[in-house]
Design a protein around this motif. Structure first.
Motif, mmCIF file in Angstrom:
data_model
loop_
_atom_site.group_PDB
_atom_site.id
_atom_site.type_symbol
_atom_site.label_atom_id
_atom_site.label_comp_id
_atom_site.label_asym_id
_atom_site.label_seq_id
_atom_site.Cartn_x
_atom_site.Cartn_y
_atom_site.Cartn_z
ATOM 1 N N UNK A 288 113.247 93.466 148.433
ATOM 2 C CA UNK A 288 112.869 94.065 149.709
ATOM 3 C C UNK A 288 111.388 94.437 149.727
ATOM 4 N N UNK A 289 110.912 94.968 148.610
ATOM 5 C CA UNK A 289 109.489 95.335 148.533
ATOM 6 C C UNK A 289 108.601 94.110 148.679
ATOM 7 N N UNK A 290 108.955 93.030 147.989
ATOM 8 C CA UNK A 290 108.149 91.817 148.045
ATOM 9 C C UNK A 290 108.232 91.106 149.386
ATOM 10 N N UNK A 291 109.312 91.349 150.127
ATOM 11 C CA UNK A 291 109.462 90.685 151.428
ATOM 12 C C UNK A 291 108.456 91.201 152.447
ATOM 13 N N UNK A 292 108.044 92.454 152.298
ATOM 14 C CA UNK A 292 107.075 93.032 153.217
ATOM 15 C C UNK A 292 107.649 93.448 154.555
ATOM 16 N N UNK A 293 108.978 93.352 154.741
ATOM 17 C CA UNK A 293 109.568 93.721 156.026
ATOM 18 C C UNK A 293 109.984 95.191 155.991
ATOM 19 N N UNK A 294 110.025 95.842 157.149
ATOM 20 C CA UNK A 294 110.453 97.246 157.174
ATOM 21 C C UNK A 294 111.912 97.402 156.772
ATOM 22 N N UNK A 295 112.205 98.498 156.088
ATOM 23 C CA UNK A 295 113.563 98.799 155.635
ATOM 24 C C UNK A 295 113.912 100.215 156.067
ATOM 25 N N UNK A 296 115.039 100.360 156.734
ATOM 26 C CA UNK A 296 115.554 101.678 157.107
ATOM 27 C C UNK A 296 116.852 101.902 156.339
ATOM 28 N N UNK A 297 116.940 103.018 155.615
ATOM 29 C CA UNK A 297 118.148 103.386 154.888
ATOM 30 C C UNK A 297 118.817 104.540 155.627
ATOM 31 N N UNK A 298 120.116 104.437 155.820
ATOM 32 C CA UNK A 298 120.841 105.407 156.641
ATOM 33 C C UNK A 298 121.866 106.188 155.830
#
Length: 344
Positions: free
Chosen positions: A148-158
């Motif tokens: 996920x870090x390398x993808x560069x896309x935003x991540x929302x954890x719920x």
């Protein structure tokens, strides 16, 4: 002579192409592409023409080609622990309601409460180049975090407001939920208390609820909370199994906090069947405020969780990050409400 039949123009064996749709609608291929990906940028009259041509030609957009030609996929990947749990269905429903008007599709996967399965889903979804991820909880494998870090896309954890997030979190404090229930039980003078939830190695958010409950009772010098661990995913019937295990450990238990309303409701019905008076002999509390929580006899005391609000805020946070309206990591923590009803 055979009767001549009216037919639509024959297309190549590969089906209709975008250029065919453009010719039928009297527009350019760029306009067709815009109608399919960002319809809000096209006039209504043009959109109607293009959509009519798409229907007439049974045109199916080539998502792979569109991905190669674009820097965005207009897809948000959502991974939840279970497809059968209504709590996650309510969250996903709101995510879709926010994202669809912005021309984003939702790709859903369920981890079955397995970090390894979630990791594989992330790997698979990244091949589709989603514009963002919405995940459940903050506990993931090291590889999943790296991907996920390398993808560069935003991540929302719920659903987790107790731990640090990779980027953005939208949740609540499971620890405080446990303390609220502990306060309630102690206000009634109860001292022999148990907790029923998922296994320690599976249900990290449930662990926090147990810790909150246990810490509150220890403040009053009480014995550690009896903890019953059930394998995930759990069914409603597991509430009866949890009740039985609690009574095996301590037949004099006065109160039980269940990690989900479905468990608490089945235990409450079983108490009624056995003639165990609730709450006089056994106080019961659930978590989630499910649809049937207020329909039992007595009505179930529970902790209300704003599932729909979590979904709405998570989707909004993804859009804000994609559109560069918000660039910094942030944590959104929502308040919980203890609904004291007849069962406790």
């Amino acid at each position: 002579m055979s009767e001549t039949k009216s037919r639509s123009p024959r297309l190549s064996r590969g089906g209709a192409r975008m250029v065919d749709v453009a010719r039928r609608a009297g527009t350019s291929t760029q306009t067709v592409s815009r109608v399919l990906s960002r319809p809000e940028l096209v006039s209504e009259a043009t959109r109607v023409l293009v959509e009519k041509a798409v229907r007439e030609l049974n045109y199916i957009p080539n998502s792979a080609a569109r991905l190669l030609a674009s820097t965005t996929s207009r897809i948000v990947a959502v991974i939840i622990p279970s497809l059968s749990a209504t709590v996650y269905a309510r969250e996903v429903d709101q995510i879709i309601r926010v994202l669809e008007p912005a021309s984003f599709s939702v790709m859903i996967g369920h981890s079955d409460y397995s970090e390894r399965r979630e990791e594989r889903l992330i790997q698979s979804f990244l091949e589709r180049r989603p514009d963002g991820f919405i995940l459940t909880g903050t506990q993931h494998t090291d590889l999943a975090r790296e991907l996920l870090k390398n993808s560069g896309v935003p991540v929302v954890e719920t659903f987790d407001g107790d731990n640090d997030a990779m980027d953005i979190s939208v949740g609540f404090s499971n620890y405080e939920a446990g303390r609220k229930v502990g306060d309630l039980f102690r206000s009634r003078g109860l001292t022999r208390i148990a907790y029923v939830g998922g296994r320690i190695e599976q249900d990290f958010r449930s662990n926090a609820r147990f810790d909150g409950l246990d810490s509150r009772l220890r403040e009053d010098g009480l014995a550690p909370v009896a903890r019953i661990q059930l394998k995930l995913p759990m069914s409603a019937r597991d509430g009866v199994a949890g009740l039985d295990q609690v009574l095996d450990v301590d037949p004099l238990t006065q109160a039980i906090f269940f990690s989900a309303d479905a468990l608490a409701i089945s235990a409450l019905l079983e108490c009624n069947r056995r003639g165990v008076r609730v709450p006089e002999q056994m106080a019961l509390c659930g978590f989630g405020n499910y649809d049937l929580a207020d329909a039992t006899m007595p009505a179930l005391t529970t902790v209300a969780v704003p599932f729909e609000t979590i979904g709405e805020l998570a989707a909004t946070a993804i859009l804000d990050r994609i559109n560069d309206r918000v660039k910094e990591p942030r944590r959104i923590t929502l308040p919980l409400q203890l609904l004291r009803r007849g069962s406790a």
